[in-house]
Each structure stands twice: as structure tokens, then as C-alpha cells.
Design a protein around this motif. Sequence first.
Motif, PDB file in Angstrom:
ATOM      1  N   TYR A   1     -24.348  31.985   7.631  1.00  0.00           N
ATOM      2  CA  TYR A   1     -23.689  33.159   8.194  1.00  0.00           C
ATOM      3  C   TYR A   1     -24.050  34.419   7.412  1.00  0.00           C
ATOM      4  CZ  TYR A   1     -20.952  29.619  10.582  1.00  0.00           C
ATOM      5  OH  TYR A   1     -20.573  28.558  11.344  1.00  0.00           O
TER       6      TYR A   1
ATOM      7  N   ILE B   1     -24.719  34.130  12.928  1.00  0.00           N
ATOM      8  CA  ILE B   1     -25.235  32.839  12.484  1.00  0.00           C
ATOM      9  C   ILE B   1     -26.694  32.779  12.920  1.00  0.00           C
ATOM     10  CG2 ILE B   1     -24.270  31.699  14.561  1.00  0.00           C
ATOM     11  CD1 ILE B   1     -24.054  29.168  12.662  1.00  0.00           C
TER      12      ILE B   1
ATOM     13  N   LYS C   1     -27.895  35.583  14.988  1.00  0.00           N
ATOM     14  CA  LYS C   1     -27.299  35.820  16.307  1.00  0.00           C
ATOM     15  C   LYS C   1     -25.816  36.155  16.123  1.00  0.00           C
ATOM     16  CE  LYS C   1     -25.895  33.961  20.594  1.00  0.00           C
ATOM     17  NZ  LYS C   1     -24.644  34.664  20.309  1.00  0.00           N
ATOM     18  N   VAL C   2     -25.371  37.296  16.704  1.00  0.00           N
ATOM     19  CA  VAL C   2     -23.978  37.721  16.509  1.00  0.00           C
ATOM     20  C   VAL C   2     -23.022  36.689  17.096  1.00  0.00           C
ATOM     21  CG1 VAL C   2     -22.261  39.495  17.039  1.00  0.00           C
ATOM     22  CG2 VAL C   2     -24.616  40.150  16.537  1.00  0.00           C
ATOM     23  N   LEU C   3     -22.026  36.300  16.292  1.00  0.00           N
ATOM     24  CA  LEU C   3     -21.029  35.318  16.724  1.00  0.00           C
ATOM     25  C   LEU C   3     -19.663  35.986  16.916  1.00  0.00           C
ATOM     26  CD1 LEU C   3     -20.244  32.301  17.123  1.00  0.00           C
ATOM     27  CD2 LEU C   3     -19.819  32.206  14.665  1.00  0.00           C
ATOM     28  N   ILE C   4     -19.295  36.843  15.940  1.00  0.00           N
ATOM     29  CA  ILE C   4     -18.010  37.544  15.999  1.00  0.00           C
ATOM     30  C   ILE C   4     -18.246  39.012  15.683  1.00  0.00           C
ATOM     31  CG2 ILE C   4     -15.726  37.808  14.918  1.00  0.00           C
ATOM     32  CD1 ILE C   4     -15.808  34.806  14.289  1.00  0.00           C
TER      33      ILE C   4
ATOM     34  N   LEU D   1     -15.403  29.623   8.590  1.00  0.00           N
ATOM     35  CA  LEU D   1     -16.485  29.053   9.403  1.00  0.00           C
ATOM     36  C   LEU D   1     -17.283  28.025   8.601  1.00  0.00           C
ATOM     37  CD1 LEU D   1     -17.710  32.302  11.187  1.00  0.00           C
ATOM     38  CD2 LEU D   1     -16.826  30.274  12.345  1.00  0.00           C
TER      39      LEU D   1
END
Lengths: 110, 327
Positions: A32, A49, A52-55, A86
Motif C-alpha cells: 500500500y 495498492i 491503483k487507488v483503493l480508498i 489493511l
Amino acid sequence: MKNVLKFAFGIGLIAIIVVIFFQTNESSSSDYTTRVYPVNSGFGYEISIHNKVLIKQDNIPAIQNEIPFCNEDNANTIASLVVSKLENKIAPTISKAELKENKIILNCLN
Amino acid sequence: MIKNSTKVLVLCALALSLFNCSSDDDNDRGNWIERSVFDGVPRSNVVGFVIDELGYMGTGYDGDDYLVDFWQYNIAGDYWVQKADFPGTERSSATGFALDGLGYLGTGYDGVDELTDFWSYNPGSNSWTQKADFLGGVRQAAIGFGISGTGYIGTGYDGDNDRKDFYKYDPTSDTWSELVGFGGEKRRFGTTFTIGDKVYIGTGVSNGLYKTDFWEFDPSTEVFTSKLDLDEEDDYSITRSNAVGFTVDGLGYIVSGYNGGVLNSTWEYDPGTDEWEDITGLEGYSRQDALAFSTGTRAFVLLGRSGSLYLDDNYELFPQEDYDDED
């Protein structure tokens, strides 16, 4: 012939070491990444992650209304808490109690 | 000798073509692609709705706790945003729907009691407001939908009995009134989807019997019309409970659920012909108590559980594409 074998063996050994090095290097660093950014006269954070944007939080989670973090430190603190959850496979939900525990300022817009 | 080797060759070719056939047999219609999820955020029986191409979901049960956290799924960006906690009691099996730009969430089960409170969520201000209690009393596992300026909640379980009553909610006056005329049987864990200006209602279970009746509701006349039963054709296996229903491009879908075991099958409903077709089942675990987000043109099935295994994955359905087992 012996020299050729030794050479091949040596090359093989180096290859194995290189592979192991890169694998451990990969697994030791977090999957992350966090980015804190200025938004709406405050700060937000983004957690990705593998790039790639997760939140993405333009605003403080859990509380009513759209209120950004008052400063970078606050945004960083909560972003780190989310990442640690996470990484530990815990729900990345932030509770109001956690905002209080971490002394997050909730009213700097006022 | 030559003859024998020719025979062997022909046999080999035949065998190969057979194998090819069987491996190519998976060109069913419908493909599922995995989307963004949080590792380790499994939960089931959540409530969700879609407003302005954004999915909202929250509450639910993770196997240990009943939950109040509430999230927005950015469909275009495939990422999540944590929104304001649901301010009511922690709960699962609540009912929710979107109506005129607001979300509504109410009823449900807190682990001890069925609930009757009802709330609205304003995505513009990220705020919750308590509204008039659901008129039908305490209730979980009900069906809810919002259409033409009115919200509807009906069927479900009140703690003692399964129900078949329906109520409508007027957001302007914040009042509930009973809606008569649902000719279907009492049930819990049924499902619904909306195609154009009609609402479809079916599935669910009561006293161990999976419901076969299927209904079309016209909100302009408030008339429920019986459609062909879900076991009309011998090859139908649509009956189930705890499924999800949604719409993509004018066709209805019922996915996953429970009927003697957890299911992954996907049935597609064509309102023009009143017929169902079996397309590619949900990839990933078979499950019950999942959630579906649908924008009308894109749809996602996420979360849920398989026995005591709570799930945290998220799949988008492409119903008109061919199945691809390598994505």
C-alpha cells in the motif's frame, strides 16, 4: 569440461541469489502507498495498492458532513491507521472513537 | 500397416477435436470481471443503493459484529470512500432504496430485535436524517424500492411471522400509508428489480418453501400483475431466497442466493417475453446475502457469505459478452 560445469553452476547460483533478493525485497515493502493532498482548504488522503487507488478521502471518514482534515498531520495519522488495518486484513473502517483517540480536529472549517 | 497408422491418426484427431469441443464449451453468454475490494472486509446482509452513478453501501454483519459504517463506491474510478456512519442502531438485513437523489435505509435486525426506524441519506451533504418509522412495524429481510417519487417497503419477517403487506412512503410529507393489492404470498429475503417504469418482485422463502410467484408492479396505477411462475419451465432453477436483483440495459437479473445450498447461478429476465435465461454464473464463491449495485447500464455483485465464510469481493457483470475463464 569441469570449468564449463563450474561456470554454469556459478551463473545458476548468482541467478538464484538475484531472484531471492528481489522476492524478499518485494515482500518486505508494503503493498500500500499513501498520498496526502490539499483539498477544499484542508487535506485529504489517497491509499493505493500496487499503484491503483483503493480508498480516497477528500473528507474525514465516519463523521457527518463534508469536512476535510485540518492539517497534513491529521490526514497522515488516519491514512497510516487505515493502511495498518489493511495490512493486518482488518476492515479499513475508521470509527468516531478512533478519530477522538488520535485527536483529529473536526471543526477547523468553523 | 499403413491402414493401421491412418486409423490411429484419425482416432487421435477425433479425440483432439472432442477435447477441443469440451474445453470450448464454456462460450456461455455473460462474463464477470473482478473489481476493487478491501482485503479483509467481509460482510453480508448490507444495504445499498446507487445515486448519480455512485454506489453506497453500509450496515451489515461480519460474523462477529453488526455494523454502522457506510461507504461510497466510485464506479467510474473503481475506488471506495468512507462516508458518515449510519446513526441508527447497528443492523443487518435492513432495507434500502434510492429516491430522487436521496438514499433511504430502515428496518432490519440488530442481533436481538427486528427494527422499524427509517432514515434518509443526503449524498450532497453526507448527512443522515431520521424520518417517520416504517408503518408496518418491526421488520427485517423486506423488499424495498423507490420509483416515481414514492418509496415502497413490503414483505419480510417481523420476528414472529413472514409478511406480505406493502407500504408506501411519501418523502414530501414524510408519511407512510398502506398499499393494498399485492396478491403474492408472504415471504422473507425476496428480491426486486426495476425495468423502466415497472418493478418486478419475486423469490424469497417462507416456512422452508421457496416462492415461485413473480409479480410486476406498475406505480402509476398501483396494480400488481402476476407474471409466469419462476418454475414455469422444466429447466428453470430460479427459485431461491437471499438473492440479489438488478437491471442492466432493460433486462432483469437474479444472481446468487440460497436454495438448499448457496448459489452462483445468474438468471436473466426479459420483460418483453416474460421469459428467463440462464447465463454465466457469478465467478468466485457461490453466496447468499450479497449486494448488487446497478446504474442501469453497469452492475456489480459484491460481499455476502458462503456458510460461515464472509466474503469481501466485488464482480462486475457483462451480460452480453462471452464467458472468458482467463480474466
